[in-house]
Design a protein around this motif. Structure first.
Motif, PDB file in Angstrom:
ATOM      1  N   PHE A 123       0.852  -1.351  -0.288  1.00 41.38           N
ATOM      2  CA  PHE A 123       0.116   0.094   0.049  1.00 41.38           C
ATOM      3  C   PHE A 123       0.941   1.537  -0.063  1.00 41.38           C
ATOM      4  N   ARG A 124       2.070   0.851  -0.393  1.00 40.20           N
ATOM      5  CA  ARG A 124       2.987   2.337  -0.418  1.00 40.20           C
ATOM      6  C   ARG A 124       3.350   3.077   0.660  1.00 40.20           C
ATOM      7  N   THR A 125       3.396   2.065   1.736  1.00 41.17           N
ATOM      8  CA  THR A 125       3.878   2.426   3.007  1.00 41.17           C
ATOM      9  C   THR A 125       4.527   1.477   3.923  1.00 41.17           C
ATOM     10  N   ALA A 126       4.862   1.726   4.881  1.00 41.99           N
ATOM     11  CA  ALA A 126       5.541   0.779   5.716  1.00 41.99           C
ATOM     12  C   ALA A 126       4.804   1.053   7.358  1.00 41.99           C
ATOM     13  N   ALA A 127       4.959  -0.280   8.040  1.00 47.12           N
ATOM     14  CA  ALA A 127       4.322  -0.188   9.204  1.00 47.12           C
ATOM     15  C   ALA A 127       5.336   0.727  10.205  1.00 47.12           C
ATOM     16  N   GLY A 128       4.762   1.456  11.041  1.00 52.47           N
ATOM     17  CA  GLY A 128       5.661   1.903  12.068  1.00 52.47           C
ATOM     18  C   GLY A 128       5.597   1.200  13.446  1.00 52.47           C
ATOM     19  N   ASP A 129       5.521   2.119  14.594  1.00 51.36           N
ATOM     20  CA  ASP A 129       5.404   1.248  15.986  1.00 51.36           C
ATOM     21  C   ASP A 129       3.724   0.744  15.822  1.00 51.36           C
ATOM     22  N   VAL A 130       4.058  -0.551  16.810  1.00 48.53           N
ATOM     23  CA  VAL A 130       2.695  -1.374  16.691  1.00 48.53           C
ATOM     24  C   VAL A 130       2.435  -1.135  18.381  1.00 48.53           C
ATOM     25  N   LEU A 131       1.429  -0.703  18.677  1.00 43.23           N
ATOM     26  CA  LEU A 131       1.143  -0.287  20.128  1.00 43.23           C
ATOM     27  C   LEU A 131       0.107  -0.934  20.531  1.00 43.23           C
ATOM     28  N   GLN A 132       0.029  -1.141  21.825  1.00 41.80           N
ATOM     29  CA  GLN A 132      -1.166  -1.590  22.683  1.00 41.80           C
ATOM     30  C   GLN A 132      -1.178  -0.645  23.960  1.00 41.80           C
ATOM     31  N   VAL A 133      -2.423   0.073  23.906  1.00 41.05           N
ATOM     32  CA  VAL A 133      -2.484   1.133  24.858  1.00 41.05           C
ATOM     33  C   VAL A 133      -3.494   0.970  25.752  1.00 41.05           C
ATOM     34  N   ILE A 134      -3.307   0.769  27.180  1.00 40.15           N
ATOM     35  CA  ILE A 134      -4.179   0.153  28.081  1.00 40.15           C
ATOM     36  C   ILE A 134      -4.377   1.093  29.279  1.00 40.15           C
ATOM     37  N   ASP A 135      -5.597   1.464  29.222  1.00 38.26           N
ATOM     38  CA  ASP A 135      -6.153   2.420  30.297  1.00 38.26           C
ATOM     39  C   ASP A 135      -7.167   1.530  31.269  1.00 38.26           C
ATOM     40  N   GLY A 139     -11.063   1.752  31.548  1.00 36.61           N
ATOM     41  CA  GLY A 139     -11.551   0.332  30.888  1.00 36.61           C
ATOM     42  C   GLY A 139     -11.362   0.340  29.599  1.00 36.61           C
ATOM     43  N   ALA A 140     -10.216   0.730  29.168  1.00 40.17           N
ATOM     44  CA  ALA A 140     -10.072   0.763  27.533  1.00 40.17           C
ATOM     45  C   ALA A 140      -8.919   0.200  27.069  1.00 40.17           C
ATOM     46  N   LEU A 141      -9.104  -0.299  26.050  1.00 41.94           N
ATOM     47  CA  LEU A 141      -7.829  -0.975  25.174  1.00 41.94           C
ATOM     48  C   LEU A 141      -7.873  -0.432  23.914  1.00 41.94           C
ATOM     49  N   ASN A 142      -6.616  -0.035  23.249  1.00 40.85           N
ATOM     50  CA  ASN A 142      -6.618   0.409  22.012  1.00 40.85           C
ATOM     51  C   ASN A 142      -5.348  -0.368  21.329  1.00 40.85           C
ATOM     52  N   ASN A 143      -5.442  -0.956  20.166  1.00 39.33           N
ATOM     53  CA  ASN A 143      -4.488  -1.617  19.526  1.00 39.33           C
ATOM     54  C   ASN A 143      -4.337  -0.847  18.353  1.00 39.33           C
ATOM     55  N   VAL A 144      -3.036  -0.459  18.115  1.00 40.42           N
ATOM     56  CA  VAL A 144      -2.697   0.641  17.050  1.00 40.42           C
ATOM     57  C   VAL A 144      -1.583  -0.209  16.278  1.00 40.42           C
ATOM     58  N   ILE A 145      -1.472   0.261  14.862  1.00 39.49           N
ATOM     59  CA  ILE A 145      -0.560   0.127  13.925  1.00 39.49           C
ATOM     60  C   ILE A 145      -0.336   1.205  13.148  1.00 39.49           C
ATOM     61  N   THR A 146       0.834   2.032  13.407  1.00 34.26           N
ATOM     62  CA  THR A 146       1.131   3.329  12.749  1.00 34.26           C
ATOM     63  C   THR A 146       1.335   3.075  11.443  1.00 34.26           C
ATOM     64  N   PHE A 147       1.091   3.997  10.600  1.00 34.36           N
ATOM     65  CA  PHE A 147       1.895   4.363   9.344  1.00 34.36           C
ATOM     66  C   PHE A 147       2.494   5.515   9.042  1.00 34.36           C
ATOM     67  N   PRO A 148       3.554   5.979   9.611  1.00 35.37           N
ATOM     68  CA  PRO A 148       4.121   7.219   9.480  1.00 35.37           C
ATOM     69  C   PRO A 148       4.177   7.826   8.133  1.00 35.37           C
ATOM     70  N   PRO A 149       3.691   9.061   8.116  1.00 29.41           N
ATOM     71  CA  PRO A 149       3.790   9.939   9.035  1.00 29.41           C
ATOM     72  C   PRO A 149       2.577  10.265   9.712  1.00 29.41           C
ATOM     73  N   SER A 150       1.542  10.075   9.099  1.00 30.24           N
ATOM     74  CA  SER A 150       0.013  10.255   9.795  1.00 30.24           C
ATOM     75  C   SER A 150      -0.754   9.189   9.779  1.00 30.24           C
ATOM     76  N   GLY A 151      -0.545   7.918   9.308  1.00 30.25           N
ATOM     77  CA  GLY A 151      -1.461   7.019   9.046  1.00 30.25           C
ATOM     78  C   GLY A 151      -1.572   5.986  10.328  1.00 30.25           C
ATOM     79  N   ALA A 152      -2.737   5.352  10.525  1.00 25.83           N
ATOM     80  CA  ALA A 152      -2.902   4.489  11.756  1.00 25.83           C
ATOM     81  C   ALA A 152      -4.272   3.398  11.458  1.00 25.83           C
ATOM     82  N   PHE A 153      -3.814   2.366  11.811  1.00 22.88           N
ATOM     83  CA  PHE A 153      -5.044   1.265  11.758  1.00 22.88           C
ATOM     84  C   PHE A 153      -5.255   1.127  13.454  1.00 22.88           C
ATOM     85  N   VAL A 154      -6.601   1.590  13.882  1.00 21.41           N
ATOM     86  CA  VAL A 154      -6.795   1.576  15.098  1.00 21.41           C
ATOM     87  C   VAL A 154      -8.139   0.515  15.585  1.00 21.41           C
ATOM     88  N   VAL A 155      -7.750  -0.058  16.532  1.00 28.07           N
ATOM     89  CA  VAL A 155      -8.755  -0.755  16.949  1.00 28.07           C
ATOM     90  C   VAL A 155      -9.151  -0.605  18.405  1.00 28.07           C
TER      91      VAL A 155
END
Length: 224
Positions: A123-135, A139-155
């Motif tokens: 998709f003419r990009t590369a995966a940056g940091d892959v994150l798991q954000v826990i609060d 009571g929240a969980l976010n799974n994030v795959i970043t696509f620098p400079p500004s893209g992301a897939f967020v669950v």
């Protein structure tokens, strides 16, 4: 002349001494246990399996290389089992202050995440940091795959901590974001993961499907 007042000859006893007030005794604080004393003298050292684990996953492309190397996978899982045995069932692995935060992926066997990481170049990009954000308090969980400079897939998801080690989760929303656009996806998936090892640097988890996750505390906070 007779005295105006007759006082019989009588010996008077001195008044009894005033009672001495009792001292209020306070219980002395309990001395520290021998184990606590020696822990203060000799700070806890990371278990040897931690260094072995980090060495084994350091060249594995976050798990991509391990997919075709069953021998390396077996060695990594052996280290994870050794770490899990350090403090089995410890309540510390579900404490809000320790579990909450932004965690950055070091290695996993989770196929969906690795598929996106591997195929991002198509998709003419590369995966940056892959994150798991826990609060935990939120009571929240976010799974994030970043696509620098500004893209992301967020669950996005909701969590409920079940001590001593388990976190139940349910995903509620997914979205692919670009610079000025986003594409929503229907929510999917629920399950649980057990945090089998946790310290100030890394966290190791095993989920309902038997997949493993090794993450480190990210040097920044992701807030979406």
């Amino acid at each position: 002349m007779a005295p105006l007042l007759f006082v019989p000859n009588k010996t008077f006893a001195p008044p009894p001494p005033a009672p001495i007030p009792r001292a209020r005794h306070r219980l002395a604080p309990r001395p520290p246990s021998a184990a606590a004393f020696f822990r203060g003298l000799f700070p806890t050292r990371p278990p040897p399996a931690k260094a072995d684990l980090l060495r084994l996953i350091s060249d594995q492309g976050r798990g991509l290389e391990t997919q075709s190397d069953p021998s390396r996978l077996a060695d990594i899982v052996s280290c994870i089992d050794a770490l899990a045995a350090v403090s089995p069932g410890s309540d510390t692995v579900s404490e809000a202050a320790k579990l909450s935060g932004t965690w950055r992926l070091l290695w996993t066997t989770e196929q969906e995440q690795l598929f996106i990481v591997r195929n991002a170049p198509f998709f003419r990009t590369a995966a940056g940091d892959v994150l798991q954000v826990i609060d935990v308090p939120g009571g929240a969980l976010n799974n994030v795959i970043t696509f620098p400079p500004s893209g992301a897939f967020v669950v996005n998801g909701e969590i409920e901590v079940q001590p001593p080690q388990r976190v139940n989760f349910r995903f509620t929303r997914a979205v692919l974001r670009g610079n000025k656009w986003e594409v929503p996806f229907p929510p999917f998936g629920k399950g649980w993961f057990d945090t089998v090892y946790l310290d100030d640097d890394i966290r190791v988890a095993k989920d309902i499907r038997g997949d493993y996750l090794v993450v480190e505390r990210a040097p920044y906070s992701w807030n979406g």
